[in-house]
Scaffold this motif. Structure first.
Motif, PDB file in Angstrom:
ATOM      1  N   HIS A 273     -36.611 -49.718   0.589  1.00 43.46           N
ATOM      2  CA  HIS A 273     -36.265 -49.431  -1.076  1.00 43.46           C
ATOM      3  C   HIS A 273     -35.697 -51.029  -1.569  1.00 43.46           C
ATOM      4  CE1 HIS A 273     -36.238 -45.222   0.166  1.00 43.46           C
ATOM      5  NE2 HIS A 273     -36.554 -45.111  -1.342  1.00 43.46           N
ATOM      6  N   GLY A 274     -36.009 -51.814  -0.819  1.00 41.64           N
ATOM      7  CA  GLY A 274     -35.474 -53.341  -1.403  1.00 41.64           C
ATOM      8  C   GLY A 274     -34.069 -53.454  -1.444  1.00 41.64           C
ATOM      9  N   TRP A 275     -33.216 -52.690  -0.539  1.00 43.26           N
ATOM     10  CA  TRP A 275     -31.885 -52.872  -0.637  1.00 43.26           C
ATOM     11  C   TRP A 275     -31.436 -53.871  -0.021  1.00 43.26           C
ATOM     12  CZ3 TRP A 275     -27.441 -52.591   2.684  1.00 43.26           C
ATOM     13  CH2 TRP A 275     -26.384 -52.520   2.126  1.00 43.26           C
ATOM     14  N   ASP A 276     -30.707 -54.850  -0.614  1.00 40.74           N
ATOM     15  CA  ASP A 276     -30.434 -56.262   0.176  1.00 40.74           C
ATOM     16  C   ASP A 276     -28.969 -56.659   0.326  1.00 40.74           C
ATOM     17  OD1 ASP A 276     -29.989 -56.803  -2.342  1.00 40.74           O
ATOM     18  OD2 ASP A 276     -31.032 -58.691  -2.553  1.00 40.74           O
ATOM     19  N   GLY A 277     -28.319 -55.529   0.596  1.00 36.94           N
ATOM     20  CA  GLY A 277     -26.742 -55.538   0.726  1.00 36.94           C
ATOM     21  C   GLY A 277     -26.276 -56.281   2.214  1.00 36.94           C
ATOM     22  N   TRP A 278     -25.089 -55.656   2.529  1.00 41.02           N
ATOM     23  CA  TRP A 278     -24.557 -55.872   3.746  1.00 41.02           C
ATOM     24  C   TRP A 278     -24.560 -54.883   5.068  1.00 41.02           C
ATOM     25  CZ3 TRP A 278     -21.907 -60.533   5.315  1.00 41.02           C
ATOM     26  CH2 TRP A 278     -21.648 -61.231   4.381  1.00 41.02           C
ATOM     27  N   LEU A 279     -24.901 -55.109   6.210  1.00 40.42           N
ATOM     28  CA  LEU A 279     -24.779 -54.340   7.322  1.00 40.42           C
ATOM     29  C   LEU A 279     -23.562 -54.762   8.068  1.00 40.42           C
ATOM     30  CD1 LEU A 279     -28.430 -53.958   8.577  1.00 40.42           C
ATOM     31  CD2 LEU A 279     -27.303 -52.453   7.152  1.00 40.42           C
ATOM     32  N   CYS A 280     -22.474 -53.889   8.148  1.00 42.78           N
ATOM     33  CA  CYS A 280     -21.281 -54.252   8.953  1.00 42.78           C
ATOM     34  C   CYS A 280     -21.121 -53.394  10.087  1.00 42.78           C
ATOM     35  CB  CYS A 280     -20.168 -54.072   7.962  1.00 42.78           C
ATOM     36  SG  CYS A 280     -18.516 -54.405   8.651  1.00 42.78           S
ATOM     37  N   TRP A 281     -21.007 -54.002  11.312  1.00 40.28           N
ATOM     38  CA  TRP A 281     -20.962 -53.319  12.513  1.00 40.28           C
ATOM     39  C   TRP A 281     -19.324 -53.201  12.664  1.00 40.28           C
ATOM     40  CZ3 TRP A 281     -22.114 -55.821  18.033  1.00 40.28           C
ATOM     41  CH2 TRP A 281     -21.783 -54.780  18.913  1.00 40.28           C
ATOM     42  N   GLU A 282     -19.214 -51.877  12.528  1.00 36.29           N
ATOM     43  CA  GLU A 282     -17.715 -51.086  12.735  1.00 36.29           C
ATOM     44  C   GLU A 282     -17.863 -50.857  14.303  1.00 36.29           C
ATOM     45  OE1 GLU A 282     -14.366 -48.800  10.490  1.00 36.29           O
ATOM     46  OE2 GLU A 282     -16.477 -47.640  10.923  1.00 36.29           O
TER      47      GLU A 282
ATOM     48  N   GLU B  34     -31.754 -38.433   3.110  1.00 35.87           N
ATOM     49  CA  GLU B  34     -30.827 -37.793   2.316  1.00 35.87           C
ATOM     50  C   GLU B  34     -29.647 -38.369   2.041  1.00 35.87           C
ATOM     51  OE1 GLU B  34     -31.815 -33.243   3.745  1.00 35.87           O
ATOM     52  OE2 GLU B  34     -30.254 -34.495   4.821  1.00 35.87           O
ATOM     53  N   THR B  35     -28.907 -39.278   2.681  1.00 37.15           N
ATOM     54  CA  THR B  35     -27.838 -40.009   2.662  1.00 37.15           C
ATOM     55  C   THR B  35     -28.237 -41.104   1.676  1.00 37.15           C
ATOM     56  OG1 THR B  35     -26.997 -39.559   4.623  1.00 37.15           O
ATOM     57  CG2 THR B  35     -25.893 -41.224   3.449  1.00 37.15           C
ATOM     58  N   TYR B  36     -29.280 -41.787   1.847  1.00 34.50           N
ATOM     59  CA  TYR B  36     -29.676 -43.009   0.760  1.00 34.50           C
ATOM     60  C   TYR B  36     -29.760 -42.377  -0.713  1.00 34.50           C
ATOM     61  CZ  TYR B  36     -31.734 -46.774  -1.180  1.00 34.50           C
ATOM     62  OH  TYR B  36     -32.148 -47.907  -2.070  1.00 34.50           O
ATOM     63  N   ALA B  37     -30.643 -41.216  -0.649  1.00 34.76           N
ATOM     64  CA  ALA B  37     -31.066 -40.669  -2.000  1.00 34.76           C
ATOM     65  C   ALA B  37     -29.747 -40.278  -2.533  1.00 34.76           C
ATOM     66  CB  ALA B  37     -31.891 -39.575  -1.734  1.00 34.76           C
ATOM     67  N   ALA B  38     -28.469 -39.938  -1.987  1.00 30.64           N
ATOM     68  CA  ALA B  38     -27.347 -39.328  -2.634  1.00 30.64           C
ATOM     69  C   ALA B  38     -26.645 -40.763  -2.877  1.00 30.64           C
ATOM     70  CB  ALA B  38     -26.522 -38.588  -1.829  1.00 30.64           C
ATOM     71  N   LEU B  39     -26.548 -41.830  -2.101  1.00 29.49           N
ATOM     72  CA  LEU B  39     -25.530 -42.730  -2.434  1.00 29.49           C
ATOM     73  C   LEU B  39     -26.149 -44.078  -2.975  1.00 29.49           C
ATOM     74  CD1 LEU B  39     -23.600 -42.971   1.218  1.00 29.49           C
ATOM     75  CD2 LEU B  39     -23.080 -41.553  -0.948  1.00 29.49           C
ATOM     76  N   SER B  40     -27.438 -44.074  -3.003  1.00 23.88           N
ATOM     77  CA  SER B  40     -28.035 -45.328  -3.439  1.00 23.88           C
ATOM     78  C   SER B  40     -27.615 -45.802  -4.923  1.00 23.88           C
ATOM     79  CB  SER B  40     -29.695 -45.314  -3.410  1.00 23.88           C
ATOM     80  OG  SER B  40     -30.075 -44.383  -4.402  1.00 23.88           O
TER      81      SER B  40
END
Length: 266
Positions: free
Chosen positions: A226-235, A181-187
């Motif tokens: 979904h082929g997203w190739d951005g950043w994963l940032c550990w907070e 649901e989050t991905y669908a909203a924010l993509s």
């Protein structure tokens, strides 16, 4: 996807030491917490900014973003908030960072419509300045707008390519939203994703990645599918939890865990 960590996990650590950790443990980038407690914040001068940018370039590590504390939905006059955002944008431009982070920060006394309109108005005003500098403003899923559904109420009103979203996986989970649901909203708006782990909704002390209850594997799988190739940032929120284990000793295993999730989802 590329991997980063936030300096929230190493409070007050000098930039050379941050870079040593990044290179030693295989992280491609760093999110800089922009607060006066830290070495990098809007109050530093042009020479210091140039030095920081040069240190990152020499180390081959990217500055993912400048994590500020502007609260765009908070009650009060617009101008101080807009000026705070502009100062963060100037810092990001000088450092060569593509993003700044802002919070929603609405008050319980505000109606939902009022908070959304306030945030959208301020972000819309700052968006043109951001576009001139080549930096994107990212609204984090946090506090008053902790889910993707909350965030898109604001982002839809703004409708500007230089204003996007930062998905904090803990807050959307705490808000009861499924990763799909989050991905669908924010993509359409997604800048990057903050990952972390915790023991439970009642105990949000940071844990090493994979040791808690957050649906990290599901999040990574959805992004990969979904082929997203951005950043994963550990907070890793060490600054707010003094009793948490020191982050430096966890960084290697954290990178390995994220790499496994990425491999499994490929």
């Amino acid at each position: 996807m590329k991997l980063a960590f936030s300096t929230l996990g190493v409070p007050g650590l000098p930039v050379p030491e941050v870079l040593r950790l990044a290179t030693a443990h295989g992280y491609h980038g760093v999110e800089l917490r922009a607060h006066p407690e830290e070495a990098v914040h809007p109050g530093i001068g042009a020479e210091q900014r140039a030095d920081v940018a040069g240190e990152f370039k020499a180390a081959g590590v990217e500055i993912l973003g400048v994590a500020g504390y502007a609260r765009v939905a908070a009650p009060g006059d617009d101008e101080p908030v807009i000026e705070e955002i502009r100062a963060l944008l100037d810092l990001a431009r000088d450092l060569g960072a593509p993003y700044i982070r802002v919070f929603p920060g609405a008050s319980p006394e505000q109606s939902r419509a009022e908070a959304d309109a306030t945030a959208a108005r301020r972000l819309g005003t700052a968006a043109e300045y951001a576009a001139d500098l080549g930096v994107r403003i990212l609204l984090e899923t946090h506090d008053s707008h902790r889910t993707g559904a909350d965030a898109i109420r604001v982002l839809g009103l703004v409708g500007h390519r230089n204003v996007g979203s930062l998905w904090d996986v803990m807050h959307t989970w705490l808000g009861g939203e499924q990763p799909s649901e989050t991905y669908a909203a924010l993509s359409p708006y997604l800048g990057y994703v903050q990952v972390k782990d915790i023991a439970s909704a009642e105990n949000t002390t940071p844990l090493r990645l994979g040791a808690g209850v957050l649906p990290l594997a599901e999040c990574v799988e959805i992004l990969s599918r979904h082929g997203w190739d951005g950043w994963l940032c550990w907070e890793y929120e060490k600054r707010w939890y003094e009793g948490a284990a020191p982050l430096p000793g966890l960084l290697g295993r954290g990178r390995e865990h994220l790499s496994r999730l990425l491999n499994d989802s490929a």
